[in-house]
Design a protein around this motif. Sequence first.
Motif, PDB file in Angstrom:
ATOM      1  N   VAL A  61       0.866  -1.183   0.000  1.00  0.00           N
ATOM      2  CA  VAL A  61       0.000   0.000   0.000  1.00  0.00           C
ATOM      3  C   VAL A  61       0.896   1.225   0.000  1.00  0.00           C
ATOM      4  CG1 VAL A  61      -1.800  -1.191   1.334  1.00  0.00           C
ATOM      5  CG2 VAL A  61      -0.137   0.254   2.530  1.00  0.00           C
ATOM      6  N   TYR A  62       0.318   2.368  -0.322  1.00  0.00           N
ATOM      7  CA  TYR A  62       1.062   3.599  -0.083  1.00  0.00           C
ATOM      8  C   TYR A  62       0.188   4.593   0.654  1.00  0.00           C
ATOM      9  CZ  TYR A  62      -0.954   5.899  -4.312  1.00  0.00           C
ATOM     10  OH  TYR A  62      -1.778   6.447  -5.260  1.00  0.00           O
ATOM     11  N   VAL A  63       0.855   5.464   1.400  1.00  0.00           N
ATOM     12  CA  VAL A  63       0.156   6.410   2.271  1.00  0.00           C
ATOM     13  C   VAL A  63       0.328   7.821   1.723  1.00  0.00           C
ATOM     14  CG1 VAL A  63      -0.147   7.225   4.633  1.00  0.00           C
ATOM     15  CG2 VAL A  63       0.727   4.913   4.222  1.00  0.00           C
ATOM     16  N   ARG A  64      -0.784   8.482   1.463  1.00  0.00           N
ATOM     17  CA  ARG A  64      -0.771   9.846   0.964  1.00  0.00           C
ATOM     18  C   ARG A  64      -0.433  10.828   2.087  1.00  0.00           C
ATOM     19  NH1 ARG A  64      -3.555  10.993  -3.735  1.00  0.00           N
ATOM     20  NH2 ARG A  64      -4.486   9.204  -4.807  1.00  0.00           N
ATOM     21  N   SER A  65       0.015  12.019   1.709  1.00  0.00           N
ATOM     22  CA  SER A  65       0.266  13.054   2.716  1.00  0.00           C
ATOM     23  C   SER A  65      -1.043  13.625   3.251  1.00  0.00           C
ATOM     24  CB  SER A  65       1.126  14.174   2.133  1.00  0.00           C
ATOM     25  OG  SER A  65       0.507  14.741   0.994  1.00  0.00           O
ATOM     26  N   ASP A 111      -9.204  14.383  -2.447  1.00  0.00           N
ATOM     27  CA  ASP A 111     -10.345  15.287  -2.311  1.00  0.00           C
ATOM     28  C   ASP A 111     -11.513  14.868  -3.192  1.00  0.00           C
ATOM     29  OD1 ASP A 111      -9.362  15.876  -4.777  1.00  0.00           O
ATOM     30  OD2 ASP A 111      -8.927  17.990  -4.372  1.00  0.00           O
ATOM     31  N   HIS A 112     -11.474  13.613  -3.666  1.00  0.00           N
ATOM     32  CA  HIS A 112     -12.563  13.114  -4.495  1.00  0.00           C
ATOM     33  C   HIS A 112     -12.652  11.597  -4.333  1.00  0.00           C
ATOM     34  CE1 HIS A 112      -8.923  12.707  -6.946  1.00  0.00           C
ATOM     35  NE2 HIS A 112      -9.520  11.691  -7.514  1.00  0.00           N
ATOM     36  N   GLY A 113     -13.674  11.019  -4.951  1.00  0.00           N
ATOM     37  CA  GLY A 113     -13.835   9.567  -4.895  1.00  0.00           C
ATOM     38  C   GLY A 113     -14.004   9.059  -3.475  1.00  0.00           C
ATOM     39  N   LEU A 114     -13.197   8.067  -3.116  1.00  0.00           N
ATOM     40  CA  LEU A 114     -13.287   7.457  -1.792  1.00  0.00           C
ATOM     41  C   LEU A 114     -12.536   8.249  -0.724  1.00  0.00           C
ATOM     42  CD1 LEU A 114     -12.807   3.690  -2.760  1.00  0.00           C
ATOM     43  CD2 LEU A 114     -14.954   4.904  -2.300  1.00  0.00           C
ATOM     44  N   GLU A 115     -11.832   9.308  -1.141  1.00  0.00           N
ATOM     45  CA  GLU A 115     -11.078  10.170  -0.215  1.00  0.00           C
ATOM     46  C   GLU A 115     -10.093   9.352   0.622  1.00  0.00           C
ATOM     47  OE1 GLU A 115     -13.915  12.475   2.011  1.00  0.00           O
ATOM     48  OE2 GLU A 115     -14.542  13.609   0.251  1.00  0.00           O
ATOM     49  N   ASN A 116      -9.433   8.422  -0.026  1.00  0.00           N
ATOM     50  CA  ASN A 116      -8.504   7.545   0.683  1.00  0.00           C
ATOM     51  C   ASN A 116      -7.252   8.272   1.152  1.00  0.00           C
ATOM     52  OD1 ASN A 116     -10.149   5.330   0.201  1.00  0.00           O
ATOM     53  ND2 ASN A 116      -9.057   4.725  -1.649  1.00  0.00           N
ATOM     54  N   LEU A 117      -6.764   7.897   2.313  1.00  0.00           N
ATOM     55  CA  LEU A 117      -5.449   8.315   2.786  1.00  0.00           C
ATOM     56  C   LEU A 117      -4.452   7.186   2.515  1.00  0.00           C
ATOM     57  CD1 LEU A 117      -3.723  10.415   4.263  1.00  0.00           C
ATOM     58  CD2 LEU A 117      -4.378   9.339   6.422  1.00  0.00           C
ATOM     59  N   ILE A 118      -4.900   5.952   2.697  1.00  0.00           N
ATOM     60  CA  ILE A 118      -4.082   4.772   2.384  1.00  0.00           C
ATOM     61  C   ILE A 118      -4.628   4.148   1.110  1.00  0.00           C
ATOM     62  CG2 ILE A 118      -3.351   2.488   3.154  1.00  0.00           C
ATOM     63  CD1 ILE A 118      -3.627   3.452   6.026  1.00  0.00           C
ATOM     64  N   GLU A 119      -3.772   4.031   0.093  1.00  0.00           N
ATOM     65  CA  GLU A 119      -4.179   3.427  -1.180  1.00  0.00           C
ATOM     66  C   GLU A 119      -3.732   1.970  -1.205  1.00  0.00           C
ATOM     67  OE1 GLU A 119      -6.141   4.758  -3.109  1.00  0.00           O
ATOM     68  OE2 GLU A 119      -5.897   6.933  -3.065  1.00  0.00           O
ATOM     69  N   GLY A 120      -4.704   1.094  -1.324  1.00  0.00           N
ATOM     70  CA  GLY A 120      -4.441  -0.337  -1.241  1.00  0.00           C
ATOM     71  C   GLY A 120      -5.231  -0.897  -0.070  1.00  0.00           C
ATOM     72  N   GLU A 121      -4.983  -2.128   0.265  1.00  0.00           N
ATOM     73  CA  GLU A 121      -5.771  -2.772   1.313  1.00  0.00           C
ATOM     74  C   GLU A 121      -4.891  -3.374   2.402  1.00  0.00           C
ATOM     75  OE1 GLU A 121      -9.289  -6.143   1.780  1.00  0.00           O
ATOM     76  OE2 GLU A 121      -8.601  -5.523  -0.188  1.00  0.00           O
ATOM     77  N   LEU A 122      -5.168  -2.972   3.630  1.00  0.00           N
ATOM     78  CA  LEU A 122      -4.524  -3.552   4.812  1.00  0.00           C
ATOM     79  C   LEU A 122      -5.603  -4.169   5.685  1.00  0.00           C
ATOM     80  CD1 LEU A 122      -1.995  -0.759   5.892  1.00  0.00           C
ATOM     81  CD2 LEU A 122      -1.431  -2.946   4.837  1.00  0.00           C
ATOM     82  N   ARG A 123      -5.345  -5.369   6.147  1.00  0.00           N
ATOM     83  CA  ARG A 123      -6.276  -5.997   7.081  1.00  0.00           C
ATOM     84  C   ARG A 123      -5.899  -5.602   8.508  1.00  0.00           C
ATOM     85  NH1 ARG A 123      -4.477 -10.179   4.123  1.00  0.00           N
ATOM     86  NH2 ARG A 123      -3.484 -11.091   5.977  1.00  0.00           N
ATOM     87  N   PRO A 124      -6.871  -5.304   9.355  1.00  0.00           N
ATOM     88  CA  PRO A 124      -6.570  -4.981  10.749  1.00  0.00           C
ATOM     89  C   PRO A 124      -5.703  -6.049  11.392  1.00  0.00           C
ATOM     90  CG  PRO A 124      -8.879  -4.552  10.285  1.00  0.00           C
ATOM     91  CD  PRO A 124      -8.321  -5.247   9.071  1.00  0.00           C
ATOM     92  N   GLY A 125      -4.685  -5.617  12.141  1.00  0.00           N
ATOM     93  CA  GLY A 125      -3.800  -6.550  12.819  1.00  0.00           C
ATOM     94  C   GLY A 125      -2.546  -6.897  12.041  1.00  0.00           C
ATOM     95  N   ALA A 158      -1.250   7.011  10.376  1.00  0.00           N
ATOM     96  CA  ALA A 158      -2.381   6.617   9.529  1.00  0.00           C
ATOM     97  C   ALA A 158      -2.535   5.097   9.502  1.00  0.00           C
ATOM     98  CB  ALA A 158      -2.175   7.145   8.112  1.00  0.00           C
ATOM     99  N   ILE A 159      -1.425   4.388   9.427  1.00  0.00           N
ATOM    100  CA  ILE A 159      -1.468   2.919   9.395  1.00  0.00           C
ATOM    101  C   ILE A 159      -1.952   2.371  10.733  1.00  0.00           C
ATOM    102  CG2 ILE A 159      -0.047   0.835   9.185  1.00  0.00           C
ATOM    103  CD1 ILE A 159       1.736   2.536   7.259  1.00  0.00           C
ATOM    104  N   ARG A 160      -1.474   2.970  11.811  1.00  0.00           N
ATOM    105  CA  ARG A 160      -1.910   2.519  13.132  1.00  0.00           C
ATOM    106  C   ARG A 160      -3.400   2.773  13.332  1.00  0.00           C
ATOM    107  NH1 ARG A 160       3.318   4.762  16.634  1.00  0.00           N
ATOM    108  NH2 ARG A 160       4.570   2.836  16.457  1.00  0.00           N
ATOM    109  N   ARG A 161      -3.887   3.903  12.848  1.00  0.00           N
ATOM    110  CA  ARG A 161      -5.318   4.201  12.974  1.00  0.00           C
ATOM    111  C   ARG A 161      -6.161   3.263  12.124  1.00  0.00           C
ATOM    112  NH1 ARG A 161      -6.187   8.725  10.734  1.00  0.00           N
ATOM    113  NH2 ARG A 161      -4.150   9.709  10.495  1.00  0.00           N
ATOM    114  N   ASN A 162      -5.509   2.615  11.167  1.00  0.00           N
ATOM    115  CA  ASN A 162      -6.181   1.636  10.332  1.00  0.00           C
ATOM    116  C   ASN A 162      -6.216   0.255  11.012  1.00  0.00           C
ATOM    117  OD1 ASN A 162      -7.329   1.583   7.496  1.00  0.00           O
ATOM    118  ND2 ASN A 162      -5.972  -0.188   7.355  1.00  0.00           N
ATOM    119  N   GLY A 163      -5.704   0.197  12.239  1.00  0.00           N
ATOM    120  CA  GLY A 163      -5.762  -1.039  13.015  1.00  0.00           C
ATOM    121  C   GLY A 163      -4.595  -1.976  12.814  1.00  0.00           C
TER     122      GLY A 163
END
Length: 211
Positions: free
Chosen positions: A94-98, A102-116, A138-143
């Motif tokens: 995944v990659y993490v945006r700064s 500002d559109h679409g899904l408004e993702n901060l993390i692009e890609g998929e991380l499973r909690p844990g 951001a990654i920690r807040r994603n669980g």
Amino acid sequence: MKALERLFAEKLLKVKAVKIQPANPFTWASGWKSPIYCDNRKTLSYPLLRNFVKLELCRVILERFGEVEAIAGVATGAIAQGALVAEELNLPFVYVRSSPKDHGLENLIEGELRPGMKVVVVEDLISTGGSSLKAVDAIRRNGCDVIGMVASFTYGFDVSAEAFKEAKVDLITLTNYNAVLDVALKTDYIDEQDIPVLQAWRKDPAHWTGK
């Protein structure tokens, strides 16, 4: 590790990914004046060097963070290198945006991380550590659990060392400011008289003027 630090410093200087010019300082995006500029993205243009960086980052990750389950690159500088590392290790990326889109899904993390998931963050260089640690948050807040960070280069500022310590993030870099200066001096890239200026900047980069 010292041998690697020197070897990689030599390679960065050779392709001018690191430039040192105390008499004609650069201006960073932050507004800081600096006698040195490091652009690790330049390594991507040299296949042998690109592969060297990829394999060394992978080696460090396997040696220090062997339980890794996913790789995260910090946008934008570490997206490419992070993806290369994830491919080599056959791990999710995944990659993490700064900041969020500002559109679409408004993702901060692009890609998929499973909690844990146990995640290693890949960065290109470390200055104050602010943007790098925002990605960690951001990654920690994603669980997920950030088990470490690897980067090509660090300026080694005291403020970044304190920030990483406070955030409880183990940072490993392939080379650093001291190694680059050592190699630059031994190869006549800089003169002995430049060292005090370069050391003064590293002690207080926010207020250094070059005069």
